[in-house]
Design an enzyme around this catalytic site. Structure first.
Site, PDB file in Angstrom:
ATOM      1  N   SER A 258       0.859  -1.189   0.000  1.00  8.75           N
ATOM      2  CA  SER A 258       0.000   0.000   0.000  1.00  8.75           C
ATOM      3  C   SER A 258       0.896   1.241   0.000  1.00  8.75           C
ATOM      4  O   SER A 258       2.103   1.156   0.197  1.00  8.75           O
ATOM      5  CB  SER A 258      -0.872   0.019   1.244  1.00  8.75           C
ATOM      6  OG  SER A 258      -0.063   0.287   2.370  1.00  8.75           O
ATOM      7  N   LYS A 259       0.246   2.380  -0.207  1.00 10.21           N
ATOM      8  CA  LYS A 259       0.998   3.630  -0.242  1.00 10.21           C
ATOM      9  C   LYS A 259       1.686   3.873   1.110  1.00 10.21           C
ATOM     10  O   LYS A 259       2.846   4.259   1.184  1.00 10.21           O
ATOM     11  CB  LYS A 259       0.022   4.779  -0.523  1.00 10.21           C
ATOM     12  CG  LYS A 259       0.721   5.881  -1.238  1.00 10.21           C
ATOM     13  CD  LYS A 259      -0.224   6.878  -1.825  1.00 10.21           C
ATOM     14  CE  LYS A 259       0.577   7.700  -2.823  1.00 10.21           C
ATOM     15  NZ  LYS A 259      -0.137   8.107  -3.955  1.00 10.21           N
ATOM     16  N   ARG A 260       0.948   3.625   2.163  1.00  8.76           N
ATOM     17  CA  ARG A 260       1.475   3.863   3.508  1.00  8.76           C
ATOM     18  C   ARG A 260       2.710   2.974   3.749  1.00  8.76           C
ATOM     19  O   ARG A 260       3.721   3.416   4.271  1.00  8.76           O
ATOM     20  CB  ARG A 260       0.379   3.544   4.534  1.00  8.76           C
ATOM     21  CG  ARG A 260       0.678   4.048   5.935  1.00  8.76           C
ATOM     22  CD  ARG A 260      -0.557   3.929   6.816  1.00  8.76           C
ATOM     23  NE  ARG A 260      -1.149   2.583   6.760  1.00  8.76           N
ATOM     24  CZ  ARG A 260      -0.712   1.541   7.457  1.00  8.76           C
ATOM     25  NH1 ARG A 260       0.301   1.676   8.272  1.00  8.76           N
ATOM     26  NH2 ARG A 260      -1.290   0.357   7.341  1.00  8.76           N
ATOM     27  N   SER A 262       4.639   1.705   1.518  1.00  9.50           N
ATOM     28  CA  SER A 262       5.799   2.056   0.698  1.00  9.50           C
ATOM     29  C   SER A 262       6.491   3.288   1.282  1.00  9.50           C
ATOM     30  O   SER A 262       7.699   3.434   1.187  1.00  9.50           O
ATOM     31  CB  SER A 262       5.433   2.202  -0.772  1.00  9.50           C
ATOM     32  OG  SER A 262       4.979   3.471  -1.062  1.00  9.50           O
ATOM     33  N   ASN A 263       5.742   4.170   1.931  1.00 13.33           N
ATOM     34  CA  ASN A 263       6.373   5.312   2.614  1.00 13.33           C
ATOM     35  C   ASN A 263       7.206   4.852   3.805  1.00 13.33           C
ATOM     36  O   ASN A 263       8.299   5.354   4.052  1.00 13.33           O
ATOM     37  CB  ASN A 263       5.316   6.305   3.092  1.00 13.33           C
ATOM     38  CG  ASN A 263       4.736   7.070   1.929  1.00 13.33           C
ATOM     39  OD1 ASN A 263       5.351   7.135   0.872  1.00 13.33           O
ATOM     40  ND2 ASN A 263       3.545   7.609   2.092  1.00 13.33           N
TER      41      ASN A 263
END
Ligand code: GLU
Length: 500
Positions: A258-260, A262-263
Site C-alpha cells: 500500500s501507499k502507507r 511504501s512510505n
C-alpha cells in the site's frame, strides 16, 4: 520454446499516473529481454489517455528509470519509429475511427445514460444482489435514433456490445485457456463522453497497428482479458500472445504494497521506486538481477545474472505465475554481489558521487587505492561513506572514551600511543611490512595483546572501531597524517585525564 521465437515486437505501455516502481521495471525488463533475445523490437508506448490521473513528471521519471536500468527502447515517443505516434494522447482520432467501425458493424453502440441513471441502476442491482452491469437500455436503440441524438449534441459514451449468450475462451501463455460466460462480461465503455478511448480499446488498437506479437503485461488485466479477446475478434485481427505476469506482494507476502507501507519502507532505507534505489546506492545491475528472479528462474540454483546473461537465458517457459514477495534482504545480497563484480575503476566512479555528497573531498588516486580494501565490505554504494569516509577527512571526530584501550586506563593508552608514535616516526612508509612486526613487539613489551594496541591505533587513525585492515589503511593515509592523528589522539586522551 522461446529459443525458437522469430523476432518479436513487444511493448512496455505504462500510464504516467505516478512513480515508476519495481513492478513496472520488471514488466519492462521481460519485454526488453524477449526483444533482444529474438532480435526484435522493444517499444515504449505512453498510455496517457486518462487526463484526470495524468502526472506531468511521471513520464520523465519513467524514461530516466528505464535508462538507468539500461532498458533502451527501439521505438517510442522520444525516438520515434514507423508506427507512431507512441503517445496515446496523440492518437485520439485513431481510436474514435475504430470505435465508429464497431458501431457500423453493430458491435458497439452509443449510450446516452446519465451518471445519475447509472447510479440508480447500480443501487437497484445491489439491492437485488444482481451482478453489477450496465442494464442495456441504449443497446437496442435504432442506429438512426442514436445517430440523431449524437448529432444533436447529446452527451454519450461508446460501449462494446458483448454477446449475451455463449462463452469466450482466451489463452494466456502461462495459465492456458481461460473460458468465461459472455453473460458475465459487461458492455464495457470503449470511449468516454469526453471522446477519449479507454485502455480496453486504445491498447488493442495500438497493439494491432504497432504489430505487437507478444503482450507481456501485469496480471491486473486478467479480469478484463476476455473483453480484450472480444474486441480483437470483433475486428478480426490476429491475436498477439498474451502473458500475464505474476503479482508482487509486500515483503511479508501478505497482500499488495500500500501507499502507507511504501512510505514506511523509504524510512527504513528501502524503496519500491526505481529512481529512489539509485539514490540509495543500489546498482542497476542488482535491480535487474533481483527483479528478473521475481517471477522467473533459469534453474533451481543459478542466481547471478547480468543483463547480457538474461538476454541469452530468459525464456517465457520459465516464468512463474505465482505471486512473488518483494524481498529486500535478497536485494542487498544481490547488490553486494554486483558491487564485487565491478572493476575497481568502475566501482570508484560509482562510489565517488556518494562521498562527494557527504561533503568529503575526494582524491581520485587515493580512492583507487581504497577500493580493493572496501569492495568486499559494501552492501550499497553509500556504505563507502561509513566505511571509508575517514580517508578523506581532515579531522576525525573521536569520542575520547573510545581511545582508551580494552582493560586499560587513559594513561596506559597514552603511553602505548606514544611508543607506537616513536616506532613509526623513523619509518619511510607505514605498512604491514615495515611496521607490523615492530608494533607486535611493542605490544609484548607493554604486556598488551596485539589486539589491544591495534584497537587504540585503529580508533586513533580511522576514528572507528571497525575498519578495513589497519596497516593498509595506514599505508593509504600516509605517514604524515597517521602521526598527526596519533598525536591528536593523545591530546584527546589527555583532556580525558584532565576531566577526571
Ligand atoms: N497502461 C497500462 C498500465 O499502466 C498497461 C497496459 C499494458 O501493458 O497493456 O497499467
Amino acid at each position: 520454446m522461446s529459443e525458437k521465437l522469430a523476432p518479436v515486437r513487444v511493448r512496455f505501455a505504462p500510464s504516467p499516473t505516478g512513480r515508476t516502481h519495481l513492478g513496472s521495471g520488471r514488466t519492462a525488463l521481460y519485454n526488453y529481454l524477449l526483444a533482444r533475445q529474438t532480435g526484435g523490437q522493444f517499444i515504449l508506448r505512453i498510455e496517457d489517455t486518462d487526463q484526470r490521473r495524468y502526472v506531468p513528471e511521471a513520464e520523465q521519471e519513467l524514461m530516466d528509470s528505464l535508462h538507468w536500468l539500461g532498458l533502451n527502447w527501439d521505438e517510442g515517443p522520444d525516438v520515434g519509429g514507423p508506427y507512431g505516434p507512441y503517445r496515446q494522447s496523440e492518437r485520439k482520432g485513431i481510436y474514435l475511427d475504430y470505435a465508429h467501425q464497431l458501431i457500423e458493424q453493430d458491435k458497439a453502440y452509443y449510450c446516452f445514460c446519465t451518471a445519475e441513471r447509472l447510479k440508480a441502476v447500480r443501487a437497484e442491482q445491489m439491492r437485488l444482489k444482481q451482478p453489477l452491469q450496465y442494464d442495456g437500455t441504449c443497446r437496442n436503440l435504432s442506429h438512426q435514433e442514436a445517430l440523431d441524438r449524437v448529432r444533436n449534441g447529446e452527451p454519450h459514451v461508446i460501449r462494446f456490445k458483448t454477446p449475451h449468450s455463449g462463452a469466450i475462451t482466451v489463452h494466456d501463455y502461462l495459465r492456458g485457456d481461460i473460458t468465461v460466460e459472455n453473460s458475465s462480461i459487461d458492455d464495457y465503455i470503449l470511449v468516454k463522453s469526453d471522446g477519449w478511448a479507454l485502455y480496453h480499446l486504445a491498447a488493442m488498437v495500438d497493439d494491432h497497428l504497432m504489430k505487437i506479437t507478444h503482450v507481456l503485461r501485469s496480471s491486473e488485466w486478467l479480469s478484463t482479458f476476455p473483453l480484450h479477446g472480444h474486441i480483437i475478434r470483433a475486428f478480426e485481427w490476429e491475436e498477439p500472445v498474451f502473458v500475464h505476469l505474476s503479482v508482487f506482494l509486500k515483503p511479508s507476502g501478505k497482500g499488495k504494497m500500500s501507499k502507507r507501507e511504501s512510505n514506511q519502507l523509504i524510512q527504513d532505507g528501502y524503496s519500491i521506486f526505481i529512481k529512489d534505489l539509485e539514490n540509495l546506492g543500489y546498482l542497476p545491475e542488482a535491480v535487474i538481477n533481483w527483479i528478473a528472479l521475481m517471477g522467473w528462474s533459469y534453474d533451481d540454483h543459478t542466481e547471478f545474472f547480468t543483463l547480457e546473461d538474461l538476454v541469452k537465458k530468459f525464456s517465457l517457459d520459465h516464468l512463474n505465475p505465482a505471486p512473488a514477495a518483494i524481498n529486500f534482504t535478497k536485494f542487498d545480497h544481490f547488490n553486494g554481489l554486483h558491487i564485487r563484480h565491478l572493476s575497481q575503476s568502475d566501482l570508484a566512479q560509482r562510489v565517488k558521487p556518494f562521498l562527494l555528497q557527504a561533503g568529503l573531498k575526494v582524491d581520485d588516486g587515493k580512492l583507487l587505492r581504497i577500493i580493493p580494501i572496501i569492495q568486499e565490505r559494501l552492501v550499497t554504494l553509500d556504505d563507502a561513506v561509513q566505511v571509508a569516509g575517514f580517508f578523506f577527512k581532515e579531522e576525525l571526530e573521536i569520542d575520547p572514551e573510545e581511545l582508551v584501550g580494552k582493560n586499560m586506563n587513559a594513561d596506559e593508552s597514552i603511553q602505548a600511543l606514544e611508543k607506537a608514535y616513536q616506532i613509526l616516526l623513523p619509518l619511510e612508509t607505514i605498512n604491514s611490512e615495515t611496521a607490523e612486526e615492530k608494533l607486535r613487539s611493542l605490544a609484548e613489551e607493554l604486556n598488551l595483546k596485539a589486539g589491544q594496541l591495534f584497537g587504540i591505533l585503529r580508533i586513533a587513525i580511522t576514528g572507528q572501531a571497525v575498519s578495513p585492515p589497519l596497516f593498509e589503511c595506514m599505508d593509504i593515509i600516509g605517514k604524515e597524517t597517521v602521526l598527526k592523528r596519533i598525536e591528536q589522539a593523545k591530546n584527546y586522551l589527555r583532556d580525558l585525564e584532565f576531566d577526571e
